[in-house]
Design a protein around this motif. Structure first.
Motif, PDB file in Angstrom:
ATOM      1  N   ILE A 247      -7.201  -2.290  -3.763  1.00  0.00           N
ATOM      2  CA  ILE A 247      -6.524  -0.875  -3.847  1.00  0.00           C
ATOM      3  C   ILE A 247      -6.202  -0.658  -5.334  1.00  0.00           C
ATOM      4  O   ILE A 247      -6.653   0.439  -5.763  1.00  0.00           O
ATOM      5  N   VAL A 248      -5.685  -1.499  -5.929  1.00  0.00           N
ATOM      6  CA  VAL A 248      -5.356  -1.299  -7.605  1.00  0.00           C
ATOM      7  C   VAL A 248      -6.482  -1.238  -8.343  1.00  0.00           C
ATOM      8  O   VAL A 248      -6.712  -0.441  -9.031  1.00  0.00           O
ATOM      9  N   VAL A 249      -7.548  -2.238  -7.892  1.00  0.00           N
ATOM     10  CA  VAL A 249      -8.995  -2.121  -8.702  1.00  0.00           C
ATOM     11  C   VAL A 249      -9.438  -0.816  -8.514  1.00  0.00           C
ATOM     12  O   VAL A 249     -10.244  -0.424  -9.525  1.00  0.00           O
ATOM     13  N   ILE A 250      -9.485  -0.194  -7.431  1.00  0.00           N
ATOM     14  CA  ILE A 250     -10.276   0.897  -7.131  1.00  0.00           C
ATOM     15  C   ILE A 250      -9.589   2.322  -7.961  1.00  0.00           C
ATOM     16  O   ILE A 250     -10.227   3.015  -8.348  1.00  0.00           O
ATOM     17  N   TYR A 251      -8.174   2.213  -7.789  1.00  0.00           N
ATOM     18  CA  TYR A 251      -7.661   3.217  -8.736  1.00  0.00           C
ATOM     19  C   TYR A 251      -7.864   3.089 -10.042  1.00  0.00           C
ATOM     20  O   TYR A 251      -8.018   3.978 -10.855  1.00  0.00           O
ATOM     21  N   ILE A 322     -13.441  -6.543   2.814  1.00  0.00           N
ATOM     22  CA  ILE A 322     -11.954  -5.839   2.415  1.00  0.00           C
ATOM     23  C   ILE A 322     -12.026  -4.918   1.503  1.00  0.00           C
ATOM     24  O   ILE A 322     -11.188  -4.038   1.543  1.00  0.00           O
ATOM     25  N   PHE A 323     -12.877  -5.146   0.520  1.00  0.00           N
ATOM     26  CA  PHE A 323     -12.920  -3.975  -0.574  1.00  0.00           C
ATOM     27  C   PHE A 323     -13.289  -2.728   0.038  1.00  0.00           C
ATOM     28  O   PHE A 323     -12.802  -1.864  -0.354  1.00  0.00           O
ATOM     29  N   PHE A 324     -14.244  -2.938   0.972  1.00  0.00           N
ATOM     30  CA  PHE A 324     -14.863  -1.571   1.530  1.00  0.00           C
ATOM     31  C   PHE A 324     -13.638  -0.656   2.495  1.00  0.00           C
ATOM     32  O   PHE A 324     -13.501   0.284   2.398  1.00  0.00           O
ATOM     33  N   MET A 325     -12.865  -1.534   3.103  1.00  0.00           N
ATOM     34  CA  MET A 325     -11.602  -1.289   3.901  1.00  0.00           C
ATOM     35  C   MET A 325     -10.754  -0.357   2.852  1.00  0.00           C
ATOM     36  O   MET A 325     -10.195   0.678   3.081  1.00  0.00           O
ATOM     37  N   ALA A 326     -10.606  -1.309   1.592  1.00  0.00           N
ATOM     38  CA  ALA A 326      -9.707  -0.363   0.572  1.00  0.00           C
ATOM     39  C   ALA A 326     -10.216   0.873   0.163  1.00  0.00           C
ATOM     40  O   ALA A 326      -9.684   1.742  -0.027  1.00  0.00           O
ATOM     41  N   VAL A 327     -11.691   0.865  -0.057  1.00  0.00           N
ATOM     42  CA  VAL A 327     -12.397   2.386  -0.477  1.00  0.00           C
ATOM     43  C   VAL A 327     -12.047   3.314   0.743  1.00  0.00           C
ATOM     44  O   VAL A 327     -11.912   4.430   0.513  1.00  0.00           O
ATOM     45  N   THR A 328     -12.200   2.828   1.965  1.00  0.00           N
ATOM     46  CA  THR A 328     -12.056   3.607   3.068  1.00  0.00           C
ATOM     47  C   THR A 328     -10.370   4.289   3.113  1.00  0.00           C
ATOM     48  O   THR A 328     -10.463   5.345   3.414  1.00  0.00           O
ATOM     49  N   LEU A 329      -9.411   3.353   2.676  1.00  0.00           N
ATOM     50  CA  LEU A 329      -8.227   4.062   2.530  1.00  0.00           C
ATOM     51  C   LEU A 329      -8.098   5.073   1.667  1.00  0.00           C
ATOM     52  O   LEU A 329      -7.638   6.233   1.887  1.00  0.00           O
ATOM     53  N   GLY A 362      -1.499   4.991 -16.020  1.00  0.00           N
ATOM     54  CA  GLY A 362      -1.045   5.711 -14.742  1.00  0.00           C
ATOM     55  C   GLY A 362      -1.717   5.453 -13.471  1.00  0.00           C
ATOM     56  O   GLY A 362      -1.007   5.137 -12.389  1.00  0.00           O
ATOM     57  N   MET A 363      -3.051   5.018 -13.475  1.00  0.00           N
ATOM     58  CA  MET A 363      -3.799   4.831 -12.180  1.00  0.00           C
ATOM     59  C   MET A 363      -3.151   3.501 -11.809  1.00  0.00           C
ATOM     60  O   MET A 363      -3.215   3.118 -10.588  1.00  0.00           O
ATOM     61  N   ILE A 364      -3.093   2.580 -12.703  1.00  0.00           N
ATOM     62  CA  ILE A 364      -2.872   1.036 -12.301  1.00  0.00           C
ATOM     63  C   ILE A 364      -1.463   1.306 -11.623  1.00  0.00           C
ATOM     64  O   ILE A 364      -1.379   0.696 -10.695  1.00  0.00           O
ATOM     65  N   GLY A 365      -0.581   1.976 -12.247  1.00  0.00           N
ATOM     66  CA  GLY A 365       0.906   2.173 -11.753  1.00  0.00           C
ATOM     67  C   GLY A 365       0.675   2.698 -10.260  1.00  0.00           C
ATOM     68  O   GLY A 365       1.392   2.226  -9.262  1.00  0.00           O
ATOM     69  N   PHE A 366      -0.030   3.699 -10.219  1.00  0.00           N
ATOM     70  CA  PHE A 366      -0.243   4.431  -8.578  1.00  0.00           C
ATOM     71  C   PHE A 366      -0.752   3.165  -7.868  1.00  0.00           C
ATOM     72  O   PHE A 366      -0.249   3.208  -6.629  1.00  0.00           O
ATOM     73  N   GLY A 367      -1.821   2.512  -8.157  1.00  0.00           N
ATOM     74  CA  GLY A 367      -2.296   1.609  -7.222  1.00  0.00           C
ATOM     75  C   GLY A 367      -1.554   0.380  -7.047  1.00  0.00           C
ATOM     76  O   GLY A 367      -1.415  -0.054  -5.701  1.00  0.00           O
ATOM     77  N   VAL A 368      -0.814  -0.097  -7.902  1.00  0.00           N
ATOM     78  CA  VAL A 368       0.197  -1.107  -7.637  1.00  0.00           C
ATOM     79  C   VAL A 368       1.408  -0.648  -6.615  1.00  0.00           C
ATOM     80  O   VAL A 368       1.566  -1.198  -5.655  1.00  0.00           O
TER      81      VAL A 368
END
Length: 660
Positions: A247-251, A322-329, A362-368
């Motif tokens: 999730i963090v990586v995606i954002y 699991i990565f694709f599940m995070a993208v789905t979220l 900011g995006m990393i903070g949001f993802g965390v």
């Protein structure tokens, strides 16, 4: 609305396919065929790297940007015979723009016939603007200098007229002790502090997103899925932690396109805070976001995206699944997270410094923040029992966010008004709108009025009452500030400056200090009164400039130094007011590039870069009337440092006077 939203989606598109080796994903060549003494066929070719594509000249105008040729001196040295033809193209429907787009893959060939009007012409110059895309779209410019004689083409150097050459020369200052500027405090600590601030803002945004109906109900379901997966508790915990990491990586990946655009033009992102039309665009978009939170319509990404990602997660399995599940979220929660991410983009655009780096922080903070509960509840599943149940309180969260989106929208409108010198949205009107918004929010929170999508009316919760009282308190604070009962230092940089008022003021300078907005006039006055110069590179849309003026300059032990000891010259880098025609000119850099100087901001921005090798604001320089540098340059800093800096400048000026 979907087309506007599609543009935003392109900005926030995934860039997982981009690599350093794709820095130049198209290799351009050309060839010339002589058809007769005066006629030629020009072919411009591109070999396109695998996975990339370039759009046709004739792709639908409602989709991505088409390729566009500019034929220099066409109609003067030569004429075009027919239109520019193209090699074979592909057509594909775009779900983002909802149109058929036409593009090239692997190879593109453009052909244009020309007929010479001047037989002495031996080469032609052709410009090409195009977009090359592979998940992310990169705008690029090419210039082809094509020889018609078979010899090597020569780049013809641009020239400027004598008047422009003289005005360009007058821009260069003969600074003495210039080496002191190299020791300038670059504000490293402030920059690091700023990044942490943006990270925290992103983190808070992520925490708020967790409370929305698009995300909150998914926490227990997702955590339960992982912890019960295959009956292996340790494996389930590991998978849940990996899910949070992805999730963090995606954002973070969502911020990478801004770094790519920044590499095309280092100033492209900074123009967000100073360009009138971009600020108006953000104003409209944030109102659009706000009404989605009010429940009048829903922001959704194409459902096919979520279906494809969900299908991929079940087929691939393992870490990739699991990565694709995070993208789905990320996709299914976009109706709630999208406006918050837009607010985060707006906050970084309004901040100073490297916008792309700020946005990544900011995006990393949001993802965390978004990933945190999935990891924590996987480690401590018993905590799931303490989670509140989904309900109407989440609607209250969305509506509150909607009002905050409107608050930010009017900041962008204020920027456009200030930079454009329209004089329409003065300080009193700005504060009045904010007061109205917080009064309405207060009334909503206390149940005085409701939105159509609100559920059955229930007794007010304790949390809703607390937030309502906070909103009412802030509205009262704004009213007291509008009435000049108290200052609004807590909001420094957000409302327009005090002198930008409906009430006519004695000075249009910060804090009523006499100032000059033209360097030559200020320098002449400094020589007349024999005082040192405080050269203030500032901007109408510069938040940190207003903070310095309202929280540092206003201090009782600093204000008299500025008012009595210095001649203040404030140069507004983002001022879009056109210069009188007699003052407009073409400035030629050492590289040979020529820049048209037509506005006040263009003049002073070039002046700052040329003489001080700096482009940020605020940027302060101390000079004597004879142009001796009196101290290091400083930027955004604290009051004690600034006071000491000013005092040292005065002391150095007096020492120079004694030596003379």
């Amino acid at each position: 609305m979907k087309n506007i939203f599609g543009v935003l989606l392109l900005v926030f598109s995934f860039v997982t396919g981009y690599s350093q080796s794709d820095d130049n994903p198209a290799v351009w060549t050309y060839e010339v065929q002589k058809d007769s003494d005066a006629e030629y066929t020009l072919k411009i070719k591109a070999d396109i790297h695998e996975g990339w594509h370039i759009y046709s000249q004739f792709t639908d105008e409602n989709g991505s940007l088409p390729s566009e040729f500019t034929f220099e001196k066409a109609g003067e040295d030569y004429e075009l015979v027919g239109t520019t033809s193209e090699s074979a193209t592909l057509t594909e429907y775009s779900e983002i723009f909802e149109v058929n787009e036409t593009f090239f893959k692997d190879r593109a060939v453009f052909t244009q016939k020309i007929k010479l009007l001047n037989p002495e012409v031996t080469q032609v110059s052709i410009g090409l603007f195009y977009q090359i895309c592979k998940e992310v779209c990169i705008p690029k410019d090419e210039v082809f200098h094509i020889s018609l004689t078979g010899e090597k083409a020569v780049v013809i150097e641009e020239t400027v007229d004598e008047r422009s050459a003289q005005m360009s020369a007058d821009m260069v200052l003969n600074l003495k002790n210039k080496d002191q500027l190299a020791q300038a405090r670059e504000g490293v600590m402030e920059e690091k502090s700023g990044l942490w601030t943006i990270f925290v803002l992103g983190f808070l945004g992520g925490l708020i997103a967790l409370l929305t109906p698009c995300v909150f109900p998914m926490i227990p379901l997702t955590v339960s899925f992982f912890t019960k997966q295959g009956g292996n508790k340790s494996k389930g915990i590991a998978n849940a932690l990996l899910y949070g990491f992805f999730i963090v990586v995606i954002y973070f990946l969502l911020s990478l396109p801004f770094h790519l655009f920044d590499s095309v033009d280092s100033q492209i992102l900074n123009t967000i805070a100073t360009n009138v039309w971009l600020n108006l665009f953000f104003f409209i978009i944030f109102i659009f976001f706000a009404f989605s939170f009010f429940g009048y319509y829903e922001l959704t990404l194409p459902s096919s995206w979520a279906n494809k990602m969900d299908s991929a997660s079940s087929k691939v399995g393992g870490a990739f699944g699991i990565f694709f599940m995070a993208v789905t979220l990320a996709i299914v929660s976009f109706s709630c997270t999208g406006p918050i991410l837009g607010g985060l983009l707006g906050s970084t655009a309004l901040s100073d410094g490297d916008v792309a780096t700020n946005l990544s922080a900011g995006m990393i903070g949001f993802g965390v923040a978004l990933a945190l509960p999935f990891g924590l509840f996987a480690l401590f599943p018993a905590w799931l029992n303490s989670l509140p149940k989904s309900g109407g309180w989440m609607t209250t969260v969305k509506v509150t966010l909607g009002f905050l989106e409107l608050v930010l929208a009017f900041k962008f409108l204020s920027n456009a008004d200030l930079v454009g010198n329209w004089g329409l949205f003065k300080r009193e009107l700005f504060l009045g709108v904010w007061i109205l918004l917080f009064v309405l929010l207060t009334l909503y929170l206390f149940g005085i009025f409701r939105f159509p999508h609100d559920g059955p009316k229930k007794p007010l919760s304790k949390g809703r009452k607390i937030v309502g009282l906070a909103s009412a308190g802030f509205a009262i604070y704004l009213i007291l500030g509008l009435s000049n009962v108290t200052n609004l230092k807590l909001l420094s940089g957000f409302p327009p400056p005090d002198f930008y008022s409906l009430v006519e003021t004695e000075s249009d300078c910060p804090l009523g200090i006499d100032c000059f907005k033209d360097f030559d006039k200020g320098l002449a006055y400094a020589k007349e009164v024999n005082k040192p110069i405080l050269l203030d590179f500032t901007g109408w849309a510069c938040v940190n400039c207003r903070k310095m003026e309202e929280t540092v300059w206003s201090e009782p032990d600093i204000y008299p130094i500025l008012k009595d000891e210095y001649v203040l010259i404030s140069l507004y880098i983002d001022d879009r007011k056109e210069l009188p025609e007699a003052q407009q000119f073409s400035f030629k850099y050492e590289s040979g590039r020529v820049k048209e100087i037509k506005t006040v901001g263009e003049k002073w921005g070039t002046f700052q870069t040329l003489n001080f090798n700096a482009a940020s604001q605020p940027y302060y320089v101390l000079l004597s009337p004879e142009l001796e540098v009196l101290n290091t340059a400083v930027q955004y800093t604290d009051r004690d440092t600034y006071k000491e800096w000013l005092q040292k400048g005065v002391s150095n000026f007096k020492q120079l006077g004694q030596l003379k």
